[in-house]
Design an enzyme around this catalytic site. Structure first.
Site, PDB file in Angstrom:
ATOM      1  N   ASN A 114     -30.539 -21.161 -11.491  1.00  0.00           N
ATOM      2  CA  ASN A 114     -31.713 -22.027 -11.360  1.00  0.00           C
ATOM      3  C   ASN A 114     -31.726 -22.470  -9.900  1.00  0.00           C
ATOM      4  O   ASN A 114     -30.957 -23.351  -9.515  1.00  0.00           O
ATOM      5  CB  ASN A 114     -31.595 -23.233 -12.307  1.00  0.00           C
ATOM      6  CG  ASN A 114     -32.710 -24.243 -12.087  1.00  0.00           C
ATOM      7  OD1 ASN A 114     -33.692 -23.958 -11.387  1.00  0.00           O
ATOM      8  ND2 ASN A 114     -32.569 -25.423 -12.660  1.00  0.00           N
ATOM      9  N   TRP A 115     -32.565 -21.821  -9.127  1.00  0.00           N
ATOM     10  CA  TRP A 115     -32.568 -22.098  -7.679  1.00  0.00           C
ATOM     11  C   TRP A 115     -33.162 -23.467  -7.349  1.00  0.00           C
ATOM     12  O   TRP A 115     -32.998 -23.967  -6.255  1.00  0.00           O
ATOM     13  CB  TRP A 115     -33.351 -21.011  -6.931  1.00  0.00           C
ATOM     14  CG  TRP A 115     -32.750 -19.639  -6.981  1.00  0.00           C
ATOM     15  CD1 TRP A 115     -31.575 -19.260  -7.591  1.00  0.00           C
ATOM     16  CD2 TRP A 115     -33.275 -18.448  -6.379  1.00  0.00           C
ATOM     17  NE1 TRP A 115     -31.355 -17.917  -7.415  1.00  0.00           N
ATOM     18  CE2 TRP A 115     -32.383 -17.396  -6.674  1.00  0.00           C
ATOM     19  CE3 TRP A 115     -34.422 -18.166  -5.625  1.00  0.00           C
ATOM     20  CZ2 TRP A 115     -32.596 -16.094  -6.225  1.00  0.00           C
ATOM     21  CZ3 TRP A 115     -34.637 -16.860  -5.193  1.00  0.00           C
ATOM     22  CH2 TRP A 115     -33.726 -15.849  -5.488  1.00  0.00           C
ATOM     23  N   LYS A 116     -33.890 -24.040  -8.294  1.00  0.00           N
ATOM     24  CA  LYS A 116     -34.571 -25.329  -8.070  1.00  0.00           C
ATOM     25  C   LYS A 116     -35.525 -25.207  -6.863  1.00  0.00           C
ATOM     26  O   LYS A 116     -36.098 -24.145  -6.661  1.00  0.00           O
ATOM     27  CB  LYS A 116     -33.554 -26.458  -7.911  1.00  0.00           C
ATOM     28  CG  LYS A 116     -32.529 -26.463  -9.064  1.00  0.00           C
ATOM     29  CD  LYS A 116     -31.664 -27.678  -9.130  1.00  0.00           C
ATOM     30  CE  LYS A 116     -30.716 -27.563 -10.316  1.00  0.00           C
ATOM     31  NZ  LYS A 116     -29.895 -28.757 -10.530  1.00  0.00           N
ATOM     32  N   HIS A 143     -35.772 -29.104 -18.147  1.00  0.00           N
ATOM     33  CA  HIS A 143     -34.667 -29.488 -17.262  1.00  0.00           C
ATOM     34  C   HIS A 143     -34.691 -31.000 -17.060  1.00  0.00           C
ATOM     35  O   HIS A 143     -35.767 -31.605 -16.972  1.00  0.00           O
ATOM     36  CB  HIS A 143     -34.789 -28.758 -15.917  1.00  0.00           C
ATOM     37  CG  HIS A 143     -33.512 -28.846 -15.136  1.00  0.00           C
ATOM     38  ND1 HIS A 143     -33.160 -29.981 -14.443  1.00  0.00           N
ATOM     39  CD2 HIS A 143     -32.494 -27.966 -14.967  1.00  0.00           C
ATOM     40  CE1 HIS A 143     -31.967 -29.784 -13.881  1.00  0.00           C
ATOM     41  NE2 HIS A 143     -31.555 -28.570 -14.192  1.00  0.00           N
ATOM     42  N   GLU A 156     -34.258 -32.709 -14.544  1.00  0.00           N
ATOM     43  CA  GLU A 156     -35.003 -33.126 -13.345  1.00  0.00           C
ATOM     44  C   GLU A 156     -36.500 -33.201 -13.646  1.00  0.00           C
ATOM     45  O   GLU A 156     -37.207 -34.066 -13.120  1.00  0.00           O
ATOM     46  CB  GLU A 156     -34.686 -32.158 -12.190  1.00  0.00           C
ATOM     47  CG  GLU A 156     -33.259 -32.375 -11.678  1.00  0.00           C
ATOM     48  CD  GLU A 156     -32.579 -31.144 -11.109  1.00  0.00           C
ATOM     49  OE1 GLU A 156     -33.255 -30.147 -10.800  1.00  0.00           O
ATOM     50  OE2 GLU A 156     -31.331 -31.185 -10.996  1.00  0.00           O
ATOM     51  N   GLU A 163     -26.908 -29.292 -20.538  1.00  0.00           N
ATOM     52  CA  GLU A 163     -26.631 -29.728 -19.168  1.00  0.00           C
ATOM     53  C   GLU A 163     -26.468 -31.247 -19.136  1.00  0.00           C
ATOM     54  O   GLU A 163     -27.470 -31.977 -19.036  1.00  0.00           O
ATOM     55  CB  GLU A 163     -27.789 -29.336 -18.250  1.00  0.00           C
ATOM     56  CG  GLU A 163     -28.054 -27.846 -18.202  1.00  0.00           C
ATOM     57  CD  GLU A 163     -28.722 -27.431 -16.893  1.00  0.00           C
ATOM     58  OE1 GLU A 163     -28.206 -26.498 -16.267  1.00  0.00           O
ATOM     59  OE2 GLU A 163     -29.722 -28.059 -16.496  1.00  0.00           O
ATOM     60  N   GLY A 176     -25.051 -31.220 -10.148  1.00  0.00           N
ATOM     61  CA  GLY A 176     -25.052 -31.421  -8.700  1.00  0.00           C
ATOM     62  C   GLY A 176     -24.071 -32.486  -8.235  1.00  0.00           C
ATOM     63  O   GLY A 176     -24.112 -32.915  -7.085  1.00  0.00           O
ATOM     64  N   SER A 179     -22.458 -28.276 -12.391  1.00  0.00           N
ATOM     65  CA  SER A 179     -21.328 -28.036 -11.498  1.00  0.00           C
ATOM     66  C   SER A 179     -20.443 -26.871 -11.957  1.00  0.00           C
ATOM     67  O   SER A 179     -19.224 -26.896 -11.795  1.00  0.00           O
ATOM     68  CB  SER A 179     -20.493 -29.303 -11.316  1.00  0.00           C
ATOM     69  OG  SER A 179     -21.285 -30.329 -10.744  1.00  0.00           O
ATOM     70  N   GLY A 217     -26.881 -24.064 -10.912  1.00  0.00           N
ATOM     71  CA  GLY A 217     -27.721 -24.586  -9.839  1.00  0.00           C
ATOM     72  C   GLY A 217     -27.164 -24.197  -8.477  1.00  0.00           C
ATOM     73  O   GLY A 217     -27.363 -23.078  -7.999  1.00  0.00           O
ATOM     74  N   GLY A 218     -26.465 -25.114  -7.855  1.00  0.00           N
ATOM     75  CA  GLY A 218     -25.975 -24.930  -6.485  1.00  0.00           C
ATOM     76  C   GLY A 218     -25.289 -23.590  -6.239  1.00  0.00           C
ATOM     77  O   GLY A 218     -25.558 -22.916  -5.238  1.00  0.00           O
TER      78      GLY A 218
END
Ligand code: 13P
Length: 252
Positions: free
Chosen positions: A9-11, A97, A99, A169, A175, A215, A236-237
């Site tokens: 998930n590149w966001k 998500h 976010e 999640e 993150g 993470s 993510g990251g």
């Protein structure tokens, strides 16, 4: 049997040229890897979908949008609908998500509509759920997850359910560098599977892919994925560098 999946998930990261380069690197690495034990998906910004589709082999690397609208078309300035996403050649959409729920006020009810429109458009849904730190400390993990899943997904038929992937999640792990322990994650994944079994049956539950996100990185993926109810990750990251992402893909 259910599929293992590692999805990025590149966001809101990368320009289109940077995203194309990253997608190419992932595609090449997947194409040359021997005996991968999971499906691989990249989740990219709307602006990137068409360009990324051009540089991946969709049979080897799935393509996901990170959201879609709760309407199909019309006067909704700035929104992107599920049929529009599908028309790029993408085959998945990430919905719910934390976010989106937190910053853009997406509710379980709104997500139910988005899920329906995504499935109608022929997309598979990666549906996210998870509790905040406060909710965990108050002992509300199961209540939060039950509400998120049942209110947005439990109207679906078993046939429609085949196109649903769940991602657990925990918000406090996203993150933050603070991964849920594999035991904490396994406990919630087993709970999610039991909810699905109660709603449908054991067979449907056994065939549902449940991903962990928060993470997740090459150094902790193998331990997480070794748990019986953890079928992969939503990353993510660590999905922003092909090498790190592939380190997780090959953790199976
Ligand atoms: P991180 O891997 O950066 O913690 O993000 C997880 C996530 O939100 C994936 O959807």
């Amino acid at each position: 049997m259910r599929k293992n999946i590692v999805a990025g998930n590149w966001k809101m990261n990368t320009t289109v040229p940077e995203g194309v380069e990253l997608a190419k690197a992932v595609n090449d690495a997947v194409a040359s890897a021997q005996g991968l034990k999971c499906d691989v998906i990249v989740g990219v910004p709307f602006t990137h979908l068409c360009a990324v589709k051009q540089v991946i082999d969709i049979n080897k690397v799935g393509l996901a949008a990170e959201n879609c609208a709760d309407h199909t078309s019309g006067a909704y300035t700035g929104e992107v609908s599920a049929p529009m996403v599908a028309s790029t050649g993408a085959n998945y959409v990430i919905l719910g998500h934390s976010e989106r729920r937190g910053y853009y006020n997406e509710t379980n009810e709104m997500l139910k509509t988005k899920v329906d429109l995504a499935l109608e458009a022929g997309l598979k849904v990666i549906f996210c759920c998870g509790e905040s730190l406060e909710e965990r400390e108050e002992g509300k993990v199961e209540d939060v997850i039950r509400a998120e899943i049942s209110e947005s997904l439990f109207h679906l038929t078993p046939e429609q359910w085949k196109n649903i992937v769940i991602a657990y999640e925990p918000i406090w792990a996203i993150g933050t560098g603070k991964t849920a322990t594999s035991a904490q994650a396994q406990e919630v994944h087993a709970f999610i599977r039991s909810l699905i079994a109660q709603k449908f049956d054991n067979n449907v539950a056994d065939n549902t892919t449940i991903l962990y996100g928060g993470s997740c990185k090459p150094s902790n993926a193998a331990e997480l994925f070794a748990k019986p109810d953890i079928d992969g990750g939503l990353i993510g990251g660590a999905s922003l560098k092909a090498q790190d992402f592939m380190g997780i893909v090959t953790a199976f």
